[in-house]
Design a protein around this motif. Sequence first.
Motif, PDB file in Angstrom:
ATOM      1  N   ASP A  72       0.878  -1.420   0.346  1.00 45.16           N
ATOM      2  CA  ASP A  72       0.288  -0.278   0.310  1.00 45.16           C
ATOM      3  C   ASP A  72       0.972   1.540   0.140  1.00 45.16           C
ATOM      4  O   ASP A  72       1.646   1.558   0.478  1.00 45.16           O
ATOM      5  N   ILE A  73       0.908   2.108  -0.850  1.00 46.47           N
ATOM      6  CA  ILE A  73       1.687   3.443  -1.237  1.00 46.47           C
ATOM      7  C   ILE A  73       1.825   4.092  -0.012  1.00 46.47           C
ATOM      8  O   ILE A  73       1.978   4.861  -0.543  1.00 46.47           O
ATOM      9  N   THR A  74       0.683   4.578   0.785  1.00 48.73           N
ATOM     10  CA  THR A  74      -0.148   5.158   1.261  1.00 48.73           C
ATOM     11  C   THR A  74       1.113   5.686   1.993  1.00 48.73           C
ATOM     12  O   THR A  74       1.401   7.088   2.752  1.00 48.73           O
ATOM     13  N   ILE A  78       7.073   9.320  -1.751  1.00 47.74           N
ATOM     14  CA  ILE A  78       7.212   9.075  -2.740  1.00 47.74           C
ATOM     15  C   ILE A  78       8.195   9.012  -3.663  1.00 47.74           C
ATOM     16  O   ILE A  78       8.278   9.105  -4.669  1.00 47.74           O
ATOM     17  N   VAL A  97       3.857   2.275  -8.209  1.00 49.00           N
ATOM     18  CA  VAL A  97       3.431   4.359  -7.367  1.00 49.00           C
ATOM     19  C   VAL A  97       2.421   4.689  -7.777  1.00 49.00           C
ATOM     20  O   VAL A  97       2.096   5.275  -7.389  1.00 49.00           O
ATOM     21  N   PHE A  98       3.312   5.004  -9.453  1.00 49.77           N
ATOM     22  CA  PHE A  98       2.323   6.638 -10.042  1.00 49.77           C
ATOM     23  C   PHE A  98       0.759   6.030 -10.188  1.00 49.77           C
ATOM     24  O   PHE A  98      -0.098   6.928 -10.361  1.00 49.77           O
ATOM     25  N   SER A 100      -0.961   3.598  -8.468  1.00 51.84           N
ATOM     26  CA  SER A 100      -1.689   3.369  -7.133  1.00 51.84           C
ATOM     27  C   SER A 100      -1.771   5.086  -6.878  1.00 51.84           C
ATOM     28  O   SER A 100      -3.092   5.427  -6.033  1.00 51.84           O
ATOM     29  N   GLY A 101      -1.382   5.085  -7.138  1.00 52.06           N
ATOM     30  CA  GLY A 101      -1.390   6.527  -6.343  1.00 52.06           C
ATOM     31  C   GLY A 101      -2.525   7.912  -6.953  1.00 52.06           C
ATOM     32  O   GLY A 101      -2.833   8.493  -6.597  1.00 52.06           O
ATOM     33  N   MET A 102      -2.380   7.769  -8.574  1.00 53.78           N
ATOM     34  CA  MET A 102      -3.473   7.833  -9.332  1.00 53.78           C
ATOM     35  C   MET A 102      -4.847   8.042  -8.952  1.00 53.78           C
ATOM     36  O   MET A 102      -5.647   8.245  -9.101  1.00 53.78           O
ATOM     37  N   ASN A 103      -4.754   6.369  -9.068  1.00 54.07           N
ATOM     38  CA  ASN A 103      -6.051   5.395  -8.152  1.00 54.07           C
ATOM     39  C   ASN A 103      -6.193   6.095  -7.422  1.00 54.07           C
ATOM     40  O   ASN A 103      -7.933   6.421  -6.884  1.00 54.07           O
ATOM     41  N   ASP A 104      -5.938   6.798  -5.868  1.00 51.76           N
ATOM     42  CA  ASP A 104      -5.925   7.396  -4.820  1.00 51.76           C
ATOM     43  C   ASP A 104      -6.487   8.462  -4.836  1.00 51.76           C
ATOM     44  O   ASP A 104      -6.878   8.611  -4.400  1.00 51.76           O
ATOM     45  N   TYR A 105      -6.106   9.277  -6.020  1.00 52.53           N
ATOM     46  CA  TYR A 105      -5.873  10.273  -6.084  1.00 52.53           C
ATOM     47  C   TYR A 105      -7.548  11.084  -7.065  1.00 52.53           C
ATOM     48  O   TYR A 105      -8.092  11.715  -5.796  1.00 52.53           O
TER      49      TYR A 105
END
Length: 111
Positions: A72-74, A78, A97-98, A100-105
Amino acid sequence: MKLNHKDLLFNQIYPRLVENSVARGVFLESLEPYILSERIGCLTAPVMRDLLSYFQENGMMDSVEGCLVHMDITNLDIQQVVQMCWDNQLYDAMIYVFNSGMNDYISPMEV
């Protein structure tokens, strides 16, 4: 089955292990199989930072990439991760990482 007692392990035991570099290294290396088998999916920010730094310092970049794509990249720094991936040509991990980060954003309502 998820690993139990993570709070005890990462918030009470780990800070004591950090004082001894050998114990710290053994602990950090022992996390890899649990991460790869997805028994641990999230680490505290200090443990994650130390894990990535330890693997990088010891030339274990395959382990870094393997672990990153199961995490989980939270709790990641980054900037540290992207720079490490770029410097070591870990493109799969960087893409993970990119993405996963975009999916969370991006919320599902915006898509």
